[in-house]
Design a protein around this motif. Structure first.
Motif, PDB file in Angstrom:
ATOM      1  N   GLU A 283      46.988 -64.262 -13.427  1.00 59.19           N
ATOM      2  CA  GLU A 283      48.336 -64.463 -13.928  1.00 59.19           C
ATOM      3  C   GLU A 283      49.087 -63.156 -14.135  1.00 59.19           C
ATOM      4  OE1 GLU A 283      49.308 -67.497 -14.039  1.00 59.19           O
ATOM      5  OE2 GLU A 283      47.311 -68.237 -13.576  1.00 59.19           O
ATOM      6  N   GLU A 284      48.408 -62.015 -14.036  1.00 58.62           N
ATOM      7  CA  GLU A 284      49.046 -60.738 -14.312  1.00 58.62           C
ATOM      8  C   GLU A 284      50.070 -60.405 -13.243  1.00 58.62           C
ATOM      9  OE1 GLU A 284      45.892 -61.218 -13.755  1.00 58.62           O
ATOM     10  OE2 GLU A 284      44.708 -60.742 -15.539  1.00 58.62           O
ATOM     11  N   GLU A 285      51.009 -59.549 -13.618  1.00 62.27           N
ATOM     12  CA  GLU A 285      52.040 -59.128 -12.670  1.00 62.27           C
ATOM     13  C   GLU A 285      51.412 -58.301 -11.551  1.00 62.27           C
ATOM     14  OE1 GLU A 285      56.191 -56.525 -12.621  1.00 62.27           O
ATOM     15  OE2 GLU A 285      55.121 -56.951 -14.488  1.00 62.27           O
ATOM     16  N   LEU A 286      51.837 -58.572 -10.324  1.00 61.58           N
ATOM     17  CA  LEU A 286      51.286 -57.865  -9.176  1.00 61.58           C
ATOM     18  C   LEU A 286      51.829 -56.450  -9.098  1.00 61.58           C
ATOM     19  CD1 LEU A 286      51.510 -60.585  -6.389  1.00 61.58           C
ATOM     20  CD2 LEU A 286      49.442 -59.657  -7.394  1.00 61.58           C
ATOM     21  N   PRO A 287      51.016 -55.505  -8.622  1.00 59.19           N
ATOM     22  CA  PRO A 287      51.530 -54.144  -8.389  1.00 59.19           C
ATOM     23  C   PRO A 287      52.444 -54.127  -7.174  1.00 59.19           C
ATOM     24  CG  PRO A 287      49.249 -54.336  -7.654  1.00 59.19           C
ATOM     25  CD  PRO A 287      49.590 -55.623  -8.346  1.00 59.19           C
ATOM     26  N   ALA A 288      52.984 -52.971  -6.873  1.00 50.62           N
ATOM     27  CA  ALA A 288      53.888 -52.841  -5.730  1.00 50.62           C
ATOM     28  C   ALA A 288      53.162 -53.201  -4.438  1.00 50.62           C
ATOM     29  CB  ALA A 288      54.418 -51.418  -5.652  1.00 50.62           C
ATOM     30  N   PRO A 289      53.854 -53.849  -3.484  1.00 45.30           N
ATOM     31  CA  PRO A 289      53.207 -54.219  -2.218  1.00 45.30           C
ATOM     32  C   PRO A 289      52.722 -52.998  -1.449  1.00 45.30           C
ATOM     33  CG  PRO A 289      55.313 -55.351  -2.489  1.00 45.30           C
ATOM     34  CD  PRO A 289      55.246 -54.312  -3.559  1.00 45.30           C
ATOM     35  N   LEU A 290      51.731 -53.228  -0.616  1.00 44.77           N
ATOM     36  CA  LEU A 290      51.230 -52.161   0.242  1.00 44.77           C
ATOM     37  C   LEU A 290      52.249 -51.860   1.332  1.00 44.77           C
ATOM     38  CD1 LEU A 290      47.546 -53.375   0.665  1.00 44.77           C
ATOM     39  CD2 LEU A 290      48.411 -51.693  -0.939  1.00 44.77           C
ATOM     40  N   SER A 291      52.227 -50.634   1.819  1.00 41.67           N
ATOM     41  CA  SER A 291      53.163 -50.262   2.877  1.00 41.67           C
ATOM     42  C   SER A 291      52.757 -50.891   4.199  1.00 41.67           C
ATOM     43  CB  SER A 291      53.224 -48.741   3.014  1.00 41.67           C
ATOM     44  OG  SER A 291      51.943 -48.212   3.306  1.00 41.67           O
ATOM     45  N   ALA A 292      53.690 -50.938   5.131  1.00 40.28           N
ATOM     46  CA  ALA A 292      53.480 -51.667   6.381  1.00 40.28           C
ATOM     47  C   ALA A 292      52.442 -51.021   7.292  1.00 40.28           C
ATOM     48  CB  ALA A 292      54.810 -51.789   7.130  1.00 40.28           C
ATOM     49  N   ASP A 293      52.149 -49.738   7.103  1.00 39.42           N
ATOM     50  CA  ASP A 293      51.216 -49.064   7.997  1.00 39.42           C
ATOM     51  C   ASP A 293      49.789 -49.047   7.462  1.00 39.42           C
ATOM     52  OD1 ASP A 293      51.759 -47.418   5.868  1.00 39.42           O
ATOM     53  OD2 ASP A 293      51.682 -45.561   7.043  1.00 39.42           O
ATOM     54  N   MET A 294      49.514 -49.823   6.421  1.00 40.64           N
ATOM     55  CA  MET A 294      48.182 -49.846   5.830  1.00 40.64           C
ATOM     56  C   MET A 294      47.396 -51.067   6.296  1.00 40.64           C
ATOM     57  SD  MET A 294      49.230 -48.637   1.960  1.00 40.64           S
ATOM     58  CE  MET A 294      47.578 -48.824   1.303  1.00 40.64           C
ATOM     59  N   LEU A 295      46.084 -50.903   6.467  1.00 44.38           N
ATOM     60  CA  LEU A 295      45.158 -51.995   6.767  1.00 44.38           C
ATOM     61  C   LEU A 295      45.538 -52.753   8.039  1.00 44.38           C
ATOM     62  CD1 LEU A 295      44.766 -53.395   3.136  1.00 44.38           C
ATOM     63  CD2 LEU A 295      43.525 -51.546   4.235  1.00 44.38           C
ATOM     64  N   LEU A 296      45.911 -52.022   9.056  1.00 46.04           N
ATOM     65  CA  LEU A 296      46.317 -52.670  10.304  1.00 46.04           C
ATOM     66  C   LEU A 296      45.143 -53.212  11.093  1.00 46.04           C
ATOM     67  CD1 LEU A 296      49.083 -50.186  11.522  1.00 46.04           C
ATOM     68  CD2 LEU A 296      49.368 -52.354  10.324  1.00 46.04           C
ATOM     69  N   GLN A 297      43.900 -52.883  10.698  1.00 45.79           N
ATOM     70  CA  GLN A 297      42.732 -53.342  11.447  1.00 45.79           C
ATOM     71  C   GLN A 297      41.876 -54.311  10.649  1.00 45.79           C
ATOM     72  OE1 GLN A 297      40.560 -50.067  13.328  1.00 45.79           O
ATOM     73  NE2 GLN A 297      42.334 -48.742  13.123  1.00 45.79           N
ATOM     74  N   THR A 298      42.349 -54.748   9.493  1.00 48.87           N
ATOM     75  CA  THR A 298      41.546 -55.617   8.630  1.00 48.87           C
ATOM     76  C   THR A 298      41.457 -57.026   9.212  1.00 48.87           C
ATOM     77  OG1 THR A 298      42.222 -54.328   6.705  1.00 48.87           O
ATOM     78  CG2 THR A 298      41.278 -56.501   6.305  1.00 48.87           C
ATOM     79  N   GLU A 299      40.216 -57.505   9.370  1.00 46.75           N
ATOM     80  CA  GLU A 299      39.968 -58.844   9.895  1.00 46.75           C
ATOM     81  C   GLU A 299      39.398 -59.793   8.845  1.00 46.75           C
ATOM     82  OE1 GLU A 299      37.384 -58.410  13.204  1.00 46.75           O
ATOM     83  OE2 GLU A 299      38.777 -57.199  14.382  1.00 46.75           O
ATOM     84  N   GLN A 300      38.701 -59.243   7.835  1.00 46.78           N
ATOM     85  CA  GLN A 300      38.063 -60.076   6.819  1.00 46.78           C
ATOM     86  C   GLN A 300      38.475 -59.608   5.438  1.00 46.78           C
ATOM     87  OE1 GLN A 300      33.800 -59.946   6.870  1.00 46.78           O
ATOM     88  NE2 GLN A 300      33.555 -61.666   5.472  1.00 46.78           N
ATOM     89  N   LEU A 301      38.858 -60.558   4.584  1.00 44.79           N
ATOM     90  CA  LEU A 301      39.349 -60.244   3.254  1.00 44.79           C
ATOM     91  C   LEU A 301      38.700 -61.187   2.249  1.00 44.79           C
ATOM     92  CD1 LEU A 301      41.323 -58.551   1.575  1.00 44.79           C
ATOM     93  CD2 LEU A 301      43.097 -60.227   2.078  1.00 44.79           C
ATOM     94  N   ILE A 302      38.081 -60.598   1.198  1.00 46.04           N
ATOM     95  CA  ILE A 302      37.414 -61.365   0.155  1.00 46.04           C
ATOM     96  C   ILE A 302      37.913 -60.863  -1.186  1.00 46.04           C
ATOM     97  CG2 ILE A 302      35.187 -62.004  -0.888  1.00 46.04           C
ATOM     98  CD1 ILE A 302      33.862 -61.396   1.776  1.00 46.04           C
ATOM     99  N   GLY A 303      38.222 -61.794  -2.097  1.00 49.09           N
ATOM    100  CA  GLY A 303      38.653 -61.346  -3.410  1.00 49.09           C
ATOM    101  C   GLY A 303      39.250 -62.453  -4.235  1.00 49.09           C
ATOM    102  N   SER A 304      39.684 -62.104  -5.428  1.00 51.65           N
ATOM    103  CA  SER A 304      40.365 -63.053  -6.295  1.00 51.65           C
ATOM    104  C   SER A 304      41.739 -63.364  -5.712  1.00 51.65           C
ATOM    105  CB  SER A 304      40.516 -62.465  -7.698  1.00 51.65           C
ATOM    106  OG  SER A 304      41.367 -61.331  -7.656  1.00 51.65           O
ATOM    107  N   PRO A 305      42.301 -64.550  -6.038  1.00 51.13           N
ATOM    108  CA  PRO A 305      43.637 -64.866  -5.502  1.00 51.13           C
ATOM    109  C   PRO A 305      44.675 -63.810  -5.831  1.00 51.13           C
ATOM    110  CG  PRO A 305      42.638 -66.816  -6.450  1.00 51.13           C
ATOM    111  CD  PRO A 305      41.736 -65.668  -6.800  1.00 51.13           C
ATOM    112  N   ARG A 306      44.536 -63.158  -6.990  1.00 54.24           N
ATOM    113  CA  ARG A 306      45.516 -62.168  -7.381  1.00 54.24           C
ATOM    114  C   ARG A 306      45.482 -60.956  -6.472  1.00 54.24           C
ATOM    115  NH1 ARG A 306      45.717 -57.604 -10.507  1.00 54.24           N
ATOM    116  NH2 ARG A 306      47.695 -57.236 -11.557  1.00 54.24           N
ATOM    117  N   LEU A 307      44.281 -60.391  -6.219  1.00 52.54           N
ATOM    118  CA  LEU A 307      44.183 -59.216  -5.363  1.00 52.54           C
ATOM    119  C   LEU A 307      44.497 -59.558  -3.909  1.00 52.54           C
ATOM    120  CD1 LEU A 307      41.076 -57.325  -6.790  1.00 52.54           C
ATOM    121  CD2 LEU A 307      43.474 -56.689  -6.941  1.00 52.54           C
TER     122      LEU A 307
END
Length: 443
Positions: A283-307
């Motif tokens: 429920e916490e406020e989200l931090p600033a979004p990531l920039s567009a040039d980050m994580l361009l090769q990420t295929e798998q993502l695991i985590g809490s809904p917030r992160l």
């Protein structure tokens, strides 16, 4: 010589070899600077490197010039390539003495000639590595290698040490002894590659130093609870550590500094698998979004809904994302737990880890966000509490599964086999393959 222009002096220097050139460094301050810089320039070190206080890939010839340089007092970073020679032990000692004299040095990188070291006897470069971090030996040392990440801590203070401190009126903190260091750190060459880097950290950092063995061969970093890092130590690691070929990151700790995590992600754009699991309701406020040039090769993502929602908040990032695992909160979230996934057309595998709240219990009056994921073909439901398993009446689960229009396979994972539930799902969803899997543990 003072009447000569610098250009003429440098022209004369070109006809001198390194020992002759460095012998002139004691003539005057002016000649010293010209002679040392001229010698460094022969070996690839530029004026810009000196001004940046960071000297990359020094040869031993360049290091000899650096040892006599008066301007080395403000140096912050040094990278040294040790040659395959029987004098390597001596060169190591030169480096230890130099770093002891230049207190401003915070980063040391070494390239070691492993193919030559076995023929040298006696030789123990581990002793020299310990000498380089001795000034920080009263604080924990985090070691990162291809074998994993682990921490070496000083021994806990004893009653005897407290008694001695009271007698001498001086407080002495226990340090990591040479024996304790050697017992904890695996220095076998076949595991490490050629690179060893040491980053010395200052207070208020809770860590004394970061020791990275074989950085170019480290492809995965796992910061898990068994390492026993505090939140401040994790922040120090994420803020300072850089691994050039990292493809997998796993941080499964209760509290992680988001600015430190963002800084780490910014320096590691080649990550293909990210696992970020923290406690919290989302429920916490989200931090600033990531920039567009980050994580361009990420295929798998695991985590809490917030992160996950934070990482997916940049619509232009993660274009090849194919698999997402969500750790659902124990209570119903106020926001869309699948936010950002509908914009990922390559996403075909969705895994939900369920510890309490289940999305199929919301009722028909709640907007069903699952219908916006027609591209999801594989759905995995992992149950960590028996109360969440729909044994008696799976009708709600069936209606919820029908919202995924492209669904082809469903896997139910629990401590026991759920064959009865799977049989009901196969009956009501004839076009979907349903299987039951048994979890090895509920840890």
């Amino acid at each position: 010589m003072f009447s000569l222009a610098d250009e003429l002096i440098l022209e004369v220097f070109q006809h001198l070899d390194d020992p002759e050139l460095l012998s002139l460094a004691t003539v005057s301050k002016h000649i010293h600077a010209l002679a040392v810089l001229s010698c460094l320039g022969r070996h690839g070190v530029t004026q810009a490197d000196v001004e940046a206080k960071s000297l990359p890939q020094l040869s031993m010839s360049a290091f000899r010039a650096l040892r006599v340089a008066r301007f080395a007092t403000g140096l912050e970073s040094i990278s040294l390539r040790l040659p395959p020679t029987r004098y390597i032990n001596r060169y190591f000692q030169y480096l230890v003495d130099f770093c002891s004299r230049i207190k401003s040095i915070r980063f040391i990188e070494l390239e070691l000639p492993w193919d030559y070291i076995p023929s040298i006897a006696p030789y123990s470069y581990e002793d020299h590595v310990y000498d380089l971090i001795l000034a920080r030996a009263s604080c924990p040392i985090l070691v990162v290698s291809p074998l994993g990440a682990y921490i070496v801590r000083p021994p806990a203070p004893t009653l005897l040490s407290h008694f001695r401190g009271a007698l001498t009126l001086r407080k002495s903190n226990p340090i990591i002894s040479r024996e304790r260091f050697f017992a904890a750190v695996d220095f076998r060459p076949e595991h490490l590659g050629r690179r060893v880097s040491i980053r010395l950290l200052d207070l208020p950092s809770p860590l004394g130093s970061l020791l990275v063995l074989g950085a170019p061969t480290v492809t995965h970093l796992r910061l898990t609870p068994n390492i026993r890092l505090s939140s401040a130590e994790v922040s120090a690691v994420l803020t300072t550590l850089t691994l050039p070929h990292l493809v997998g990151l796993e941080v499964t700790l209760c509290v992680t500094s988001e600015p430190a995590l963002r800084s780490f992600l910014l320096r590691h754009k080649s990550l293909s698998a990210i696992n970020l699991q923290t406690e919290g309701s989302g429920e916490e406020e989200l931090p600033a979004p990531l920039s567009a040039d980050m994580l361009l090769q990420t295929e798998q993502l695991i985590g809490s809904p917030r992160l996950v929602r934070w990482i997916l908040s940049s619509h232009s990032s993660l274009p090849p994302l194919t698999s997402v695992t969500l750790e659902l909160p124990s209570s119903k979230p106020s926001t869309n737990y699948l936010a950002g996934l509908s914009e990922r057309p390559l996403l075909t595998t969705l895994t939900l880890t369920i510890c309490g709240w289940t999305p199929w219990d919301d009722g028909d009056d709640v907007p069903h966000v699952e219908s916006a994921l027609p591209h999801v073909s594989d759905l995995h439901l992992t149950f960590y509490r028996s109360a969440a398993v729909p044994r008696r009446n799976p009708a709600k689960l069936v209606r919820w599964l029908r919202l995924f229009s492209g669904l082809q396979r469903v896997a139910l994972c629990y401590a026991l086999r759920l064959e009865a539930v799977c049989a009901r799902l196969r009956e009501d969803l004839p076009g979907v393959a349903v299987i039951s899997r048994v979890l090895s543990s509920l840890g």
